[in-house]
Design a protein around this motif. Structure first.
Motif, mmCIF file in Angstrom:
data_model
loop_
_atom_site.group_PDB
_atom_site.id
_atom_site.type_symbol
_atom_site.label_atom_id
_atom_site.label_comp_id
_atom_site.label_asym_id
_atom_site.label_seq_id
_atom_site.Cartn_x
_atom_site.Cartn_y
_atom_site.Cartn_z
ATOM 1 N N GLN A 13 -12.174 -4.225 12.076
ATOM 2 C CA GLN A 13 -11.689 -5.356 11.291
ATOM 3 C C GLN A 13 -11.395 -6.592 12.138
ATOM 4 O O GLN A 13 -11.166 -7.677 11.595
ATOM 5 C CB GLN A 13 -10.411 -4.959 10.528
ATOM 6 C CG GLN A 13 -10.603 -3.791 9.580
ATOM 7 C CD GLN A 13 -11.722 -4.039 8.585
ATOM 8 O OE1 GLN A 13 -11.830 -5.130 8.020
ATOM 9 N NE2 GLN A 13 -12.557 -3.039 8.358
ATOM 10 N N ALA A 14 -11.420 -6.440 13.448
ATOM 11 C CA ALA A 14 -11.099 -7.565 14.331
ATOM 12 C C ALA A 14 -12.223 -8.597 14.300
ATOM 13 O O ALA A 14 -13.403 -8.243 14.228
ATOM 14 C CB ALA A 14 -10.883 -7.069 15.751
ATOM 15 N N PRO A 15 -11.891 -9.884 14.353
ATOM 16 C CA PRO A 15 -12.928 -10.926 14.327
ATOM 17 C C PRO A 15 -13.684 -10.981 15.662
ATOM 18 O O PRO A 15 -13.076 -11.221 16.706
ATOM 19 C CB PRO A 15 -12.140 -12.210 14.062
ATOM 20 C CG PRO A 15 -10.767 -11.928 14.594
ATOM 21 C CD PRO A 15 -10.536 -10.463 14.372
ATOM 22 N N ALA A 16 -14.976 -10.783 15.603
ATOM 23 C CA ALA A 16 -15.806 -10.859 16.807
ATOM 24 C C ALA A 16 -16.327 -12.269 17.021
ATOM 25 O O ALA A 16 -16.411 -12.750 18.155
ATOM 26 C CB ALA A 16 -16.979 -9.885 16.700
ATOM 27 N N PHE A 17 -16.691 -12.947 15.926
ATOM 28 C CA PHE A 17 -17.259 -14.290 15.986
ATOM 29 C C PHE A 17 -16.622 -15.183 14.927
ATOM 30 O O PHE A 17 -16.289 -14.723 13.830
ATOM 31 C CB PHE A 17 -18.769 -14.267 15.721
ATOM 32 C CG PHE A 17 -19.609 -13.832 16.885
ATOM 33 C CD1 PHE A 17 -20.239 -14.764 17.713
ATOM 34 C CD2 PHE A 17 -19.790 -12.481 17.153
ATOM 35 C CE1 PHE A 17 -21.020 -14.355 18.772
ATOM 36 C CE2 PHE A 17 -20.563 -12.063 18.221
ATOM 37 C CZ PHE A 17 -21.191 -13.008 19.037
ATOM 38 N N ARG A 22 -17.705 -19.253 9.778
ATOM 39 C CA ARG A 22 -18.014 -17.923 9.224
ATOM 40 C C ARG A 22 -17.459 -16.859 10.164
ATOM 41 O O ARG A 22 -17.829 -16.785 11.329
ATOM 42 C CB ARG A 22 -19.522 -17.767 9.060
ATOM 43 C CG ARG A 22 -19.982 -16.381 8.601
ATOM 44 C CD ARG A 22 -21.451 -16.416 8.201
ATOM 45 N NE ARG A 22 -22.324 -16.824 9.301
ATOM 46 C CZ ARG A 22 -23.027 -15.969 10.049
ATOM 47 N NH1 ARG A 22 -22.939 -14.666 9.828
ATOM 48 N NH2 ARG A 22 -23.816 -16.419 10.996
ATOM 49 N N VAL A 23 -16.557 -16.028 9.657
ATOM 50 C CA VAL A 23 -15.947 -14.974 10.470
ATOM 51 C C VAL A 23 -16.770 -13.699 10.345
ATOM 52 O O VAL A 23 -17.093 -13.251 9.239
ATOM 53 C CB VAL A 23 -14.489 -14.704 10.028
ATOM 54 C CG1 VAL A 23 -13.893 -13.555 10.848
ATOM 55 C CG2 VAL A 23 -13.643 -15.961 10.173
ATOM 56 N N VAL A 24 -17.143 -13.132 11.485
ATOM 57 C CA VAL A 24 -17.904 -11.884 11.533
ATOM 58 C C VAL A 24 -17.089 -10.875 12.326
ATOM 59 O O VAL A 24 -16.697 -11.142 13.469
ATOM 60 C CB VAL A 24 -19.283 -12.093 12.197
ATOM 61 C CG1 VAL A 24 -20.024 -10.773 12.321
ATOM 62 C CG2 VAL A 24 -20.104 -13.094 11.395
ATOM 63 N N ALA A 55 -33.259 -19.175 20.746
ATOM 64 C CA ALA A 55 -32.063 -19.390 19.931
ATOM 65 C C ALA A 55 -30.906 -19.831 20.803
ATOM 66 O O ALA A 55 -30.990 -19.828 22.029
ATOM 67 C CB ALA A 55 -31.687 -18.098 19.200
ATOM 68 N N ASP A 56 -29.806 -20.202 20.141
ATOM 69 C CA ASP A 56 -28.531 -20.417 20.818
ATOM 70 C C ASP A 56 -27.575 -19.359 20.277
ATOM 71 O O ASP A 56 -27.982 -18.449 19.564
ATOM 72 C CB ASP A 56 -28.026 -21.835 20.550
ATOM 73 C CG ASP A 56 -27.034 -22.316 21.614
ATOM 74 O OD1 ASP A 56 -26.564 -21.473 22.405
ATOM 75 O OD2 ASP A 56 -26.734 -23.518 21.648
ATOM 76 N N TYR A 57 -26.286 -19.496 20.595
ATOM 77 C CA TYR A 57 -25.333 -18.476 20.172
ATOM 78 C C TYR A 57 -25.189 -18.403 18.651
ATOM 79 O O TYR A 57 -25.109 -19.409 17.962
ATOM 80 C CB TYR A 57 -23.954 -18.777 20.752
ATOM 81 C CG TYR A 57 -23.862 -18.653 22.245
ATOM 82 C CD1 TYR A 57 -23.856 -17.417 22.869
ATOM 83 C CD2 TYR A 57 -23.785 -19.782 23.035
ATOM 84 C CE1 TYR A 57 -23.768 -17.301 24.243
ATOM 85 C CE2 TYR A 57 -23.694 -19.684 24.413
ATOM 86 C CZ TYR A 57 -23.687 -18.439 25.011
ATOM 87 O OH TYR A 57 -23.598 -18.345 26.376
ATOM 88 N N SER A 58 -25.120 -17.182 18.153
ATOM 89 C CA SER A 58 -24.689 -16.876 16.795
ATOM 90 C C SER A 58 -24.423 -15.381 16.797
ATOM 91 O O SER A 58 -24.885 -14.656 17.696
ATOM 92 C CB SER A 58 -25.765 -17.228 15.755
ATOM 93 O OG SER A 58 -26.796 -16.255 15.735
ATOM 94 N N PRO A 59 -23.687 -14.860 15.811
ATOM 95 C CA PRO A 59 -23.454 -13.409 15.778
ATOM 96 C C PRO A 59 -24.757 -12.617 15.741
ATOM 97 O O PRO A 59 -24.899 -11.598 16.426
ATOM 98 C CB PRO A 59 -22.647 -13.223 14.485
ATOM 99 C CG PRO A 59 -22.013 -14.542 14.239
ATOM 100 C CD PRO A 59 -22.967 -15.564 14.740
#
Length: 446
Positions: A13-17, A22-24, A55-59
């Motif tokens: 459940q912890a937010p990684a991104f 947008r919380v993932v 690409a660049d950063y994204s989850p």
């Protein structure tokens, strides 16, 4: 890399991104890695295939890197703002697939892209079914070098969990420092906060909006941030630590940071794509003296040059001879001063200006110039001189227009007051800027 996935499972459940608000969560990261792993099989991406990731950063980009690592692929990340031409990069590494992400970084499209290049180092990883990571030098001194890492070896440094933090991955995904940052954040179950671009305004807005605690940046960016004054326009009270590395930090910039962020820890870092990022400890927040090393690293100084031996070193260069000696030591080409267990980085040997046999370190001249009014940024380098070998040249970005001759007199007067005569710039150029690359690192050339 399975140990990293297993760690994610302890905090689903912890937010990684936080990506574009947008919380993932780590649970969603695990699901996405599994889904992308299945898709690799459906697309026909076989273990050992070389995949250029555009690409660049994204989850989802991070998840695809993990899925490719689990599939024992060779990953070649190329960011939109890469400092190396895509064609030149892939001519060194070879390629089997392109994975392109859409503008939001959510959906990947796979396509066959065969560039046949035989390389014994890559072949060795493939034979052992080990995942690889290919990064490239900027090629500022010639043809770019392809740097091959064993992904499992790189990740092993983070197996020991550390305190979680909410941080921005400032360096790009095709830079070793960027890879190091994102692994450090996620392996500690922290939160990666992405930014639309790496401008001072975007970085400050993200810190204020999402309560970022850690900002890893370059001295060039921090110099620009201090000169812009934008940090005053945002609530940056969540910041607990600012780290800086990849180039020499001007003392003047460090002094401004300490004054602007009195409660924030300022930590110098040190690392190279070839050996990894060492653990570091600054002597204090206002000091450029730093102790580097940590588990898996050894250091020594030979003739004023720092050498490193690392358990996390690259497999090797794809298109250049190894620069490790027979005992595994790597010459960093960084000139240092030594005070007990602390080092002070003076600059790269390749940046040193030779004026009539006398050494000039660009950073010490830049440091003096940056303290002058109306100077937003400075880059010092050498140009050929018929009698002296080289002369000192300074490129300046100004806050407001100023007559060139008056500026030159101010610069020379300031340098002559604090430095030896031969270190004062013989030529001063006013430019629009920027004086850094897309990786936010100082550019010192005509």
């Amino acid at each position: 890399m399975q140990w990293l996935i297993d760690r994610f499972a302890t905090a689903p459940q912890a937010p990684a991104f936080i990506h574009e608000d947008r919380v993932v969560t780590y649970g969603q990261v695990m699901e996405t890695v599994e889904a992308l792993g299945a898709r690799l099989g459906a697309e026909g991406v076989a273990p050992g295939d070389r995949v250029a990731l555009l690409a660049d950063y994204s989850p989802e980009v991070f998840c695809l890197i993990l899925a490719l690592a689990r599939n024992a692929n060779i990953v070649i990340p190329i960011s939109p703002a890469t400092v190396v031409e895509e064609e030149a990069a892939l001519a060194i590494s070879g390629c089997d697939w392109f994975a392109r992400f859409d503008a939001e970084g959510r959906e990947a499209t796979f396509s066959r892209h065969a560039i046949a290049v035989e390389n014994p180092l890559i072949a060795g990883l493939i034979a052992e079914r080990r995942p690889g990571l290919v990064l490239f030098s900027s090629g500022s001194t010639g043809r770019p070098k392809g740097i091959l890492h064993d992904v499992d070896r790189v990740a092993e440094k983070f197996r020991k969990a550390r305190s979680a933090s909410r941080a921005i991955p400032f360096l790009m995904i095709d830079h070793f420092g960027g890879v190091n940052t994102i692994l450090a954040i996620t392996s500690s179950l922290g939160t990666v906060v992405t930014v639309a671009d790496r401008s001072a305004a975007s970085i400050c807005a993200a810190i204020a909006r999402h309560g970022v605690e850690l900002l890893p940046a370059t001295p060039s960016f921090l110099t620009m941030l201090m000169a812009s004054g934008l940090y005053r326009d945002f609530d940056l009270g969540s910041l607990k630590r600012i780290t800086y590395g990849t180039e020499v930090m001007p003392q003047s910039t460090l002094n401004r940071l300490r004054a602007a962020f009195p409660g924030v820890e300022l930590q110098q870092t040190y690392g190279l794509s070839e050996v990894g990022v060492l653990r570091s400890q600054s002597r204090d927040d206002g000091s450029l003296w730093v102790r580097v090393g940590g588990e898996g690293f050894e250091t020594k100084v030979v003739d004023g040059i720092l050498w490193i031996r690392s358990d996390y070193a690259m497999v090797g260069y794809l298109n250049a001879p190894s620069e490790f000696d027979a005992e595994g030591w790597f010459n960093t080409q960084d000139q240092v001063e030594v005070d007990g267990s602390y080092f002070k980085i003076l600059g790269r040997v390749t940046d040193i200006i030779n004026v009539g046999g006398q050494k000039v370190y660009p950073a010490e001249v830049e440091d003096v110039i940056l303290e002058l009014e109306n100077v937003a940024d400075a880059a010092v380098f050498g140009e050929p001189h018929a009698f002296l070998g080289q002369m000192v040249v300074a490129k300046l970005v100004l806050d407001a227009p100023e007559p060139a001759e008056a500026l030159k007199k101010r610069v020379r007067a300031a340098c002559l007051a604090r430095l030896a005569n031969y270190k004062a710039p013989s030529k001063v150029q006013i430019v629009e800027g920027p004086l850094h690359t897309a990786r936010q690192k100082k550019t010192r050339r005509a």
